[in-house]
Design a protein around this motif. Structure first.
Motif, mmCIF file in Angstrom:
data_model
loop_
_atom_site.group_PDB
_atom_site.id
_atom_site.type_symbol
_atom_site.label_atom_id
_atom_site.label_comp_id
_atom_site.label_asym_id
_atom_site.label_seq_id
_atom_site.Cartn_x
_atom_site.Cartn_y
_atom_site.Cartn_z
ATOM 1 N N MET A 131 94.985 72.590 9.560
ATOM 2 C CA MET A 131 94.924 72.501 8.109
ATOM 3 C C MET A 131 95.907 73.510 7.510
ATOM 4 S SD MET A 131 91.583 72.740 5.594
ATOM 5 C CE MET A 131 90.654 71.701 6.675
ATOM 6 N N GLN A 132 96.489 73.167 6.394
ATOM 7 C CA GLN A 132 97.457 74.045 5.738
ATOM 8 C C GLN A 132 96.762 75.304 5.205
ATOM 9 O OE1 GLN A 132 99.365 71.883 2.593
ATOM 10 N NE2 GLN A 132 99.911 70.186 3.913
ATOM 11 N N PRO A 133 97.437 76.434 5.288
ATOM 12 C CA PRO A 133 96.836 77.687 4.797
ATOM 13 C C PRO A 133 96.446 77.610 3.316
ATOM 14 C CG PRO A 133 98.805 78.164 6.072
ATOM 15 C CD PRO A 133 98.737 76.680 5.919
ATOM 16 N N GLN A 134 97.255 76.930 2.528
ATOM 17 C CA GLN A 134 96.950 76.823 1.103
ATOM 18 C C GLN A 134 95.648 76.047 0.886
ATOM 19 O OE1 GLN A 134 99.931 74.782 -1.191
ATOM 20 N NE2 GLN A 134 99.239 75.681 -3.106
ATOM 21 N N VAL A 135 95.440 74.997 1.672
ATOM 22 C CA VAL A 135 94.218 74.197 1.554
ATOM 23 C C VAL A 135 93.011 75.027 2.003
ATOM 24 C CG1 VAL A 135 93.015 72.137 2.388
ATOM 25 C CG2 VAL A 135 95.457 72.024 1.825
ATOM 26 N N GLU A 136 93.172 75.766 3.075
ATOM 27 C CA GLU A 136 92.086 76.627 3.556
ATOM 28 C C GLU A 136 91.706 77.647 2.489
ATOM 29 O OE1 GLU A 136 92.985 78.346 7.348
ATOM 30 O OE2 GLU A 136 93.457 76.392 8.224
ATOM 31 N N HIS A 137 92.702 78.211 1.837
ATOM 32 C CA HIS A 137 92.467 79.199 0.786
ATOM 33 C C HIS A 137 91.709 78.565 -0.385
ATOM 34 C CE1 HIS A 137 93.138 82.897 -1.381
ATOM 35 N NE2 HIS A 137 93.687 82.222 -2.387
ATOM 36 N N MET A 138 92.080 77.352 -0.741
ATOM 37 C CA MET A 138 91.400 76.644 -1.826
ATOM 38 C C MET A 138 89.947 76.353 -1.449
ATOM 39 S SD MET A 138 93.437 76.308 -4.395
ATOM 40 C CE MET A 138 92.628 75.041 -5.322
ATOM 41 N N LEU A 139 89.727 75.948 -0.215
ATOM 42 C CA LEU A 139 88.359 75.664 0.240
ATOM 43 C C LEU A 139 87.478 76.910 0.163
ATOM 44 C CD1 LEU A 139 89.014 73.294 3.273
ATOM 45 C CD2 LEU A 139 87.995 72.703 1.065
ATOM 46 N N GLU A 140 88.037 78.045 0.522
ATOM 47 C CA GLU A 140 87.291 79.303 0.421
ATOM 48 C C GLU A 140 86.892 79.576 -1.022
ATOM 49 O OE1 GLU A 140 89.667 82.382 2.178
ATOM 50 O OE2 GLU A 140 89.673 81.399 4.140
ATOM 51 N N LYS A 141 87.800 79.320 -1.936
ATOM 52 C CA LYS A 141 87.494 79.527 -3.357
ATOM 53 C C LYS A 141 86.432 78.544 -3.836
ATOM 54 C CE LYS A 141 91.840 81.515 -4.958
ATOM 55 N NZ LYS A 141 92.895 81.420 -5.975
ATOM 56 N N LEU A 142 86.534 77.308 -3.382
ATOM 57 C CA LEU A 142 85.572 76.289 -3.802
ATOM 58 C C LEU A 142 84.150 76.612 -3.339
ATOM 59 C CD1 LEU A 142 87.635 73.040 -3.143
ATOM 60 C CD2 LEU A 142 86.966 73.973 -5.374
ATOM 61 N N GLU A 143 84.030 77.248 -2.204
ATOM 62 C CA GLU A 143 82.711 77.592 -1.669
ATOM 63 C C GLU A 143 81.935 78.522 -2.597
ATOM 64 O OE1 GLU A 143 83.508 79.175 2.195
ATOM 65 O OE2 GLU A 143 83.720 77.181 3.098
ATOM 66 N N HIS A 144 82.622 79.232 -3.451
ATOM 67 C CA HIS A 144 81.977 80.209 -4.331
ATOM 68 C C HIS A 144 81.665 79.653 -5.713
ATOM 69 C CE1 HIS A 144 82.574 83.336 -1.364
ATOM 70 N NE2 HIS A 144 83.829 82.955 -1.250
ATOM 71 N N LEU A 145 82.006 78.416 -5.963
ATOM 72 C CA LEU A 145 81.768 77.834 -7.282
ATOM 73 C C LEU A 145 80.381 77.194 -7.358
ATOM 74 C CD1 LEU A 145 85.176 76.071 -8.014
ATOM 75 C CD2 LEU A 145 84.365 78.260 -8.919
ATOM 76 N N SER A 146 79.872 77.162 -8.569
ATOM 77 C CA SER A 146 78.583 76.508 -8.808
ATOM 78 C C SER A 146 78.768 74.991 -8.727
ATOM 79 C CB SER A 146 78.055 76.892 -10.192
ATOM 80 O OG SER A 146 78.877 76.324 -11.192
ATOM 81 N N PRO A 147 77.675 74.260 -8.548
ATOM 82 C CA PRO A 147 77.790 72.791 -8.510
ATOM 83 C C PRO A 147 78.431 72.216 -9.781
ATOM 84 C CG PRO A 147 75.644 73.467 -7.712
ATOM 85 C CD PRO A 147 76.311 74.707 -8.243
ATOM 86 N N GLU A 148 78.140 72.826 -10.929
ATOM 87 C CA GLU A 148 78.739 72.354 -12.182
ATOM 88 C C GLU A 148 80.250 72.535 -12.176
ATOM 89 O OE1 GLU A 148 76.180 74.636 -12.144
ATOM 90 O OE2 GLU A 148 74.558 73.251 -12.604
ATOM 91 N N ARG A 149 80.683 73.675 -11.700
ATOM 92 C CA ARG A 149 82.127 73.947 -11.640
ATOM 93 C C ARG A 149 82.807 73.035 -10.615
ATOM 94 N NH1 ARG A 149 83.762 76.041 -16.172
ATOM 95 N NH2 ARG A 149 83.014 78.139 -16.541
ATOM 96 N N LEU A 150 82.134 72.754 -9.516
ATOM 97 C CA LEU A 150 82.691 71.840 -8.520
ATOM 98 C C LEU A 150 82.901 70.454 -9.116
ATOM 99 C CD1 LEU A 150 80.710 72.843 -5.305
ATOM 100 C CD2 LEU A 150 83.149 73.204 -5.762
ATOM 101 N N THR A 151 81.972 70.042 -9.970
ATOM 102 C CA THR A 151 82.118 68.764 -10.652
ATOM 103 C C THR A 151 83.348 68.785 -11.550
ATOM 104 O OG1 THR A 151 79.736 68.393 -10.595
ATOM 105 C CG2 THR A 151 80.990 67.136 -12.210
ATOM 106 N N GLU A 152 83.559 69.881 -12.255
ATOM 107 C CA GLU A 152 84.743 70.013 -13.111
ATOM 108 C C GLU A 152 86.029 69.969 -12.288
ATOM 109 O OE1 GLU A 152 84.781 73.120 -16.099
ATOM 110 O OE2 GLU A 152 82.595 73.184 -16.035
ATOM 111 N N VAL A 153 86.017 70.655 -11.159
ATOM 112 C CA VAL A 153 87.194 70.660 -10.281
ATOM 113 C C VAL A 153 87.475 69.245 -9.783
ATOM 114 C CG1 VAL A 153 88.109 71.479 -8.071
ATOM 115 C CG2 VAL A 153 86.929 73.073 -9.597
ATOM 116 N N GLU A 154 86.431 68.550 -9.383
ATOM 117 C CA GLU A 154 86.609 67.176 -8.905
ATOM 118 C C GLU A 154 87.164 66.275 -10.012
ATOM 119 O OE1 GLU A 154 84.183 63.679 -6.548
ATOM 120 O OE2 GLU A 154 83.044 65.255 -7.566
ATOM 121 N N ASP A 155 86.652 66.435 -11.224
ATOM 122 C CA ASP A 155 87.155 65.656 -12.353
ATOM 123 C C ASP A 155 88.631 65.951 -12.608
ATOM 124 O OD1 ASP A 155 84.709 64.458 -12.735
ATOM 125 O OD2 ASP A 155 84.132 65.747 -14.432
ATOM 126 N N PHE A 156 89.004 67.217 -12.495
ATOM 127 C CA PHE A 156 90.396 67.598 -12.727
ATOM 128 C C PHE A 156 91.305 67.016 -11.647
ATOM 129 C CE2 PHE A 156 93.989 70.637 -12.523
ATOM 130 C CZ PHE A 156 94.525 70.356 -13.767
#
Length: 66
Positions: free
Chosen positions: A1-26
């Motif tokens: 996996m690309q380092p940039q994608v891994e870094h993004m996944l780490e950030k996503l793990e710390h978001l609330s379910p509501e924020r994850l929904t916003e990220v998915e919408d974006f």
């Protein structure tokens, strides 16, 4: 996996379910915008090919220099 994608996944793990929904919408919005841009380019190319048959003629050649 690309380092940039891994870094993004780490950030996503710390978001609330509501924020994850916003990220998915974006992400969906960005994908749709890119698809719309490709479609506009494809339509423009198709129209250009079609209109070139009408525009490219000896009677209208004078307008090519404008």
């Amino acid at each position: 996996m690309q380092p940039q994608v891994e870094h993004m996944l780490e950030k996503l793990e710390h978001l609330s379910p509501e924020r994850l929904t916003e990220v998915e919408d974006f992400i969906d919005f960005l994908n749709q915008r890119d698809q719309d841009k490709r479609l506009r380019q494809d339509y423009a190319q198709a129209a250009e090919d079609t209109f070139s048959k009408v525009w490219d003629n000896d009677d209208d050649a004078i307008y090519d220099t404008l």
